[in-house]
Design a protein around this motif. Structure first.
Motif, mmCIF file in Angstrom:
data_model
loop_
_atom_site.group_PDB
_atom_site.id
_atom_site.type_symbol
_atom_site.label_atom_id
_atom_site.label_comp_id
_atom_site.label_asym_id
_atom_site.label_seq_id
_atom_site.Cartn_x
_atom_site.Cartn_y
_atom_site.Cartn_z
ATOM 1 N N LEU A 161 -15.493 -3.378 -3.848
ATOM 2 C CA LEU A 161 -14.730 -2.134 -3.822
ATOM 3 C C LEU A 161 -15.280 -1.188 -2.756
ATOM 4 O O LEU A 161 -14.513 -0.508 -2.053
ATOM 5 N N LEU A 162 -16.591 -1.174 -2.617
ATOM 6 C CA LEU A 162 -17.184 -0.328 -1.573
ATOM 7 C C LEU A 162 -16.733 -0.777 -0.188
ATOM 8 O O LEU A 162 -16.357 0.031 0.666
ATOM 9 N N PHE A 163 -16.782 -2.065 0.021
ATOM 10 C CA PHE A 163 -16.325 -2.588 1.301
ATOM 11 C C PHE A 163 -14.882 -2.174 1.540
ATOM 12 O O PHE A 163 -14.520 -1.691 2.616
ATOM 13 N N GLY A 164 -14.063 -2.366 0.525
ATOM 14 C CA GLY A 164 -12.643 -2.045 0.654
ATOM 15 C C GLY A 164 -12.402 -0.591 0.962
ATOM 16 O O GLY A 164 -11.616 -0.253 1.857
ATOM 17 N N LEU A 165 -13.114 0.285 0.279
ATOM 18 C CA LEU A 165 -12.822 1.689 0.531
ATOM 19 C C LEU A 165 -13.307 2.117 1.898
ATOM 20 O O LEU A 165 -12.667 2.937 2.574
ATOM 21 N N PHE A 166 -14.401 1.546 2.313
ATOM 22 C CA PHE A 166 -14.880 1.826 3.676
ATOM 23 C C PHE A 166 -13.867 1.346 4.711
ATOM 24 O O PHE A 166 -13.415 2.087 5.569
ATOM 25 N N GLU A 167 -13.537 0.103 4.589
ATOM 26 C CA GLU A 167 -12.688 -0.499 5.609
ATOM 27 C C GLU A 167 -11.343 0.205 5.703
ATOM 28 O O GLU A 167 -10.936 0.675 6.762
ATOM 29 N N ARG A 206 -1.479 -9.362 4.583
ATOM 30 C CA ARG A 206 -1.984 -10.088 5.761
ATOM 31 C C ARG A 206 -1.133 -9.739 6.977
ATOM 32 O O ARG A 206 -1.614 -9.267 7.988
ATOM 33 N N GLU A 207 0.152 -10.003 6.836
ATOM 34 C CA GLU A 207 1.018 -9.940 8.006
ATOM 35 C C GLU A 207 1.489 -8.545 8.355
ATOM 36 O O GLU A 207 1.757 -8.243 9.497
ATOM 37 N N GLY A 208 1.651 -7.743 7.283
ATOM 38 C CA GLY A 208 2.214 -6.415 7.515
ATOM 39 C C GLY A 208 1.344 -5.587 8.429
ATOM 40 O O GLY A 208 1.786 -4.626 9.041
ATOM 41 N N ILE A 209 0.100 -6.010 8.534
ATOM 42 C CA ILE A 209 -0.840 -5.204 9.296
ATOM 43 C C ILE A 209 -0.865 -5.616 10.753
ATOM 44 O O ILE A 209 -0.784 -4.808 11.660
ATOM 45 N N GLY A 210 -0.992 -6.874 10.946
ATOM 46 C CA GLY A 210 -1.179 -7.363 12.319
ATOM 47 C C GLY A 210 0.118 -7.433 13.106
ATOM 48 O O GLY A 210 0.926 -6.517 13.075
ATOM 49 N N ASN A 211 0.266 -8.494 13.820
ATOM 50 C CA ASN A 211 1.484 -8.726 14.593
ATOM 51 C C ASN A 211 1.806 -7.628 15.583
ATOM 52 O O ASN A 211 2.964 -7.275 15.792
ATOM 53 N N GLY A 212 0.760 -7.101 16.154
ATOM 54 C CA GLY A 212 0.984 -6.142 17.228
ATOM 55 C C GLY A 212 1.877 -5.003 16.822
ATOM 56 O O GLY A 212 2.682 -4.506 17.592
ATOM 57 N N LEU A 216 -9.104 5.352 -2.830
ATOM 58 C CA LEU A 216 -8.616 4.628 -4.015
ATOM 59 C C LEU A 216 -7.659 3.512 -3.597
ATOM 60 O O LEU A 216 -7.746 2.380 -4.091
ATOM 61 N N PHE A 217 -6.762 3.858 -2.703
ATOM 62 C CA PHE A 217 -5.838 2.837 -2.214
ATOM 63 C C PHE A 217 -6.613 1.672 -1.600
ATOM 64 O O PHE A 217 -6.346 0.501 -1.882
ATOM 65 N N GLY A 218 -7.575 2.019 -0.769
ATOM 66 C CA GLY A 218 -8.359 0.998 -0.085
ATOM 67 C C GLY A 218 -9.099 0.101 -1.039
ATOM 68 O O GLY A 218 -9.083 -1.125 -0.907
ATOM 69 N N LEU A 219 -9.711 0.708 -2.047
ATOM 70 C CA LEU A 219 -10.504 -0.155 -2.932
ATOM 71 C C LEU A 219 -9.610 -1.032 -3.779
ATOM 72 O O LEU A 219 -9.939 -2.180 -4.086
ATOM 73 N N PHE A 220 -8.457 -0.510 -4.140
ATOM 74 C CA PHE A 220 -7.492 -1.343 -4.864
ATOM 75 C C PHE A 220 -7.043 -2.515 -4.000
ATOM 76 O O PHE A 220 -7.128 -3.667 -4.395
ATOM 77 N N GLU A 221 -6.565 -2.153 -2.848
ATOM 78 C CA GLU A 221 -5.976 -3.186 -2.011
ATOM 79 C C GLU A 221 -6.972 -4.288 -1.660
ATOM 80 O O GLU A 221 -6.748 -5.473 -1.909
ATOM 81 N N ARG A 222 -8.082 -3.877 -1.094
ATOM 82 C CA ARG A 222 -9.068 -4.882 -0.681
ATOM 83 C C ARG A 222 -9.683 -5.591 -1.877
ATOM 84 O O ARG A 222 -10.004 -6.767 -1.821
ATOM 85 N N GLY A 223 -9.877 -4.838 -2.964
ATOM 86 C CA GLY A 223 -10.466 -5.454 -4.145
ATOM 87 C C GLY A 223 -9.580 -6.558 -4.688
ATOM 88 O O GLY A 223 -10.033 -7.693 -4.914
ATOM 89 N N LEU A 224 -8.316 -6.252 -4.856
ATOM 90 C CA LEU A 224 -7.413 -7.276 -5.372
ATOM 91 C C LEU A 224 -7.294 -8.426 -4.377
ATOM 92 O O LEU A 224 -7.307 -9.603 -4.754
ATOM 93 N N PHE A 225 -7.176 -8.048 -3.126
ATOM 94 C CA PHE A 225 -7.095 -9.059 -2.073
ATOM 95 C C PHE A 225 -8.278 -10.029 -2.164
ATOM 96 O O PHE A 225 -8.111 -11.249 -2.169
ATOM 97 N N TYR A 226 -9.455 -9.452 -2.270
ATOM 98 C CA TYR A 226 -10.652 -10.293 -2.293
ATOM 99 C C TYR A 226 -10.708 -11.183 -3.527
ATOM 100 O O TYR A 226 -10.869 -12.394 -3.440
ATOM 101 N N PHE A 227 -10.546 -10.550 -4.685
ATOM 102 C CA PHE A 227 -10.760 -11.344 -5.892
ATOM 103 C C PHE A 227 -9.614 -12.301 -6.184
ATOM 104 O O PHE A 227 -9.818 -13.376 -6.735
ATOM 105 N N MET A 228 -8.424 -11.924 -5.799
ATOM 106 C CA MET A 228 -7.308 -12.799 -6.135
ATOM 107 C C MET A 228 -6.960 -13.787 -5.034
ATOM 108 O O MET A 228 -6.421 -14.857 -5.312
#
Lengths: 210, 210, 210, 210
Positions: free
Chosen positions: A160-166, B112-118, B161-173
């Motif tokens: 979660l820390l990584f995510g919020l930072f990033e 994944r995709e929504g971010i990149g792709n120039g 909060l958004f960041g930790l949710f997004e990356r957290g779910l992304f990572y664990f799931m």
DNA sequence: AATGAATGAGAATTCATTCAT
DNA sequence: CATGAATGAATTCTCATTCAT
């Protein structure tokens, strides 16, 4: 064997710029070479492919970031007073923000492109994650062992820390662009310390510096 | 005008699958149609372009997520006791995890995709951000106005909060894949409530339900 | 003007080797120079183009072969006894085999590459043909005029003789590789003499040596 | 799956023509498609690569030639009188000349290109050799067992026969071009029969036709 | 004479999209 | 509606050759 270092540098700089602007897939080798002011063929004297230059750029940034991160976290929670520790946390947050800012183009490149591309660079991104999660987790555990934070699940916390930072840096520096970085630093430190249940009243046990 | 709904559904399902596996750029229209069991030409009876089907898929997911999110946050901090509120927070975290899990393929695709792709889909991603940041910020402010959390900077807090949710779910799931979701829920709730300086002892002021 | 003979020799040797291994079209100038241990630019101090070095190599071999062939055929059918003549035939067959063997690399090169390449070197090959067909035909006619062979069509005979020599040597020395050359010599001589209806019982007319 | 047979046929015909004219390496896919009157992309709907169409063309010719050759050699030396056998030999020589003539373009293509190209198609050529040498050797042995020819070394004889056929036809049909084919046939038959020490006086042993 | 970085024309191949059937 | 053959612009990469040092 790789010829003029200036040509290579020009290609790298141009590539970073173009990748950042158009993304990896949509950047043409012709974009890079014309931005670098060399001919199409010259590109291939220095890099085997478009993929290779991308990888080179990412790896360079990652190893820089990693070196700095290791250095800055080394004595993060070693302070003898709460104030010292809080100041350390501020320092590292400030530094990470600065590094990110100094390498804005590559950072964006990496966090945008490293993820997508159909897993073409999945590995790169997952490698970074692994490296940083390990470093973060180590610090969280150390803080916990000194009684500075309560934190039942250091692994989840690290993620979660990584995510919020990033995402936080990504949002404020690349999407909003015009943020007051001092305020961001302050808010991040508060958020993080609270999130980890940092004990602002803790009576520090004497700490032996290795 | 759009003909057989089953053909369209098959194309969408196939597209989600292929996009998730190979990414947007690397997925060929031929991959999609052969996975859907229709001919190349048929694709263009339903979608103007490869980009359009991607956009459709994203929009569908986003509006689903948005609807659910609005519904679940409506009375998030309306409870009359701390226990009730904490339970609401648990519920919403659990629901978000569930929604994410139910739409794993699209979620991965999008993040994944929504971010990149120039920046081809930069707009999509930034729209989502805007929507969710507004929703989150609204809740944070409500909680603050009820004296449930101390939080000097609700904007930054929302982003984090958004960041930790997004990356957290992304990572664990999507990266670790094998996580104990109950533990994740618990850790996220703790992390979030602490991060927002949630006051577990608060004496709630009477609250008028609209 | 052509500088160091050793550099030139190294380039030629390297070129023969590479051409033999990969063929003309598939051999890169970079292959040749790195095999010769000189730089890319040096090549062009000695040869105007990749084509030129190929042509040089072929011409060198052809003129060698031609010289030897003329010398050995000069008195081929001049012998005063049948035994002497048959022995001459043996000798020339053996010599051709030997020359071929001594120049295996170039021979292969020439007979492989000289033919194909979209007629790039058609001329070279056809020149060789012309030269050798003339030499062979001359001998066939001489033998016929001395009553040693019956042969209604010396032109066709020459072509067929050339063909069986070329393909025969090609096959046994380059494809089969492990042949008993004595046996090959014997079989070729038999085949050739029979083919030409050589008269082993002929009563030789006195022959005036020029 | 391979679409219009007419398009494919047009591509093959065009390819044969172009390969014959310019050789494999120097023929561009663009030459082929413009000769065939289709677009660049269409080529790749039918053939995976330039190499593939070349291989297809060669294989087609080889199998045709092989089929015919087997059929015509089946009873080559089965005749009950010398005249009959000689007539068979004439027939097969005439047929081979005819097949060669009917497929002049491919034949040239194969015998020019199949050899060179840095061994790219070495295999094709060596396969042909193997096939035909076996067929020829079989006939030579049969003729010998019936006492029709004296021939100590049937293997060498087969190779030489193959060589004289191949190069002879190559020379007269592709280089000289204007030959009297009847005369060629007559000369080849004479040459061959003599070369094999054919016994024109032989008293045939009764032959059991299978 | 030797170097090797730079060149750029040119090649094969891909693939989203169209359209006649 | 469905089809799938045809399209051709676009792209990466190659490599013989040049030329300033």
């Amino acid at each position: 064997m790789d010829g003029e270092p200036r040509t290579k540098a020009a290609l790298i700089e141009a590539a970073i710029h173009m990748f950042q602007q158009k993304g990896f897939q949509l950047t043409r080798v012709s974009d890079i070479v014309s931005a670098a002011g060399v001919s199409q063929g010259t590109f291939y004297n220095y890099f085997k492919s478009k993929e290779e230059i991308f990888r080179d750029i990412c790896n360079e940034f990652i190893s820089q970031l990693q070196t700095l991160f290791i250095e800055r976290t080394e004595h993060l929670f070693d302070g003898d007073t709460i104030e010292e520790i809080v100041s350390n946390v501020h320092k590292i947050v400030r530094d990470v923000i600065r590094i990110y800012q100094e390498n804005l183009a590559v950072a964006e490149l990496l966090f945008r492109e490293g993820i997508g591309n159909g897993g073409l660079f999945k590995q790169i991104y997952e490698d970074i994650l692994t490296i940083f999660l390990a470093l973060i987790e180590e610090q969280v555990k150390k803080a916990r062992s000194r009684g500075l934070v309560r934190m039942d699940d250091p692994e989840v916390a690290s993620v979660l820390l990584f995510g919020l930072f990033e995402r936080g840096l990504f949002y404020f520096m690349l999407i909003r662009r015009n943020t007051d970085l001092e305020r961001l630093e302050q808010a991040m430190v508060d958020f993080i310390l609270n999130a980890l249940s940092f004990d602002f009243e803790a009576k520090l046990t004497p700490h032996v510096h290795e």
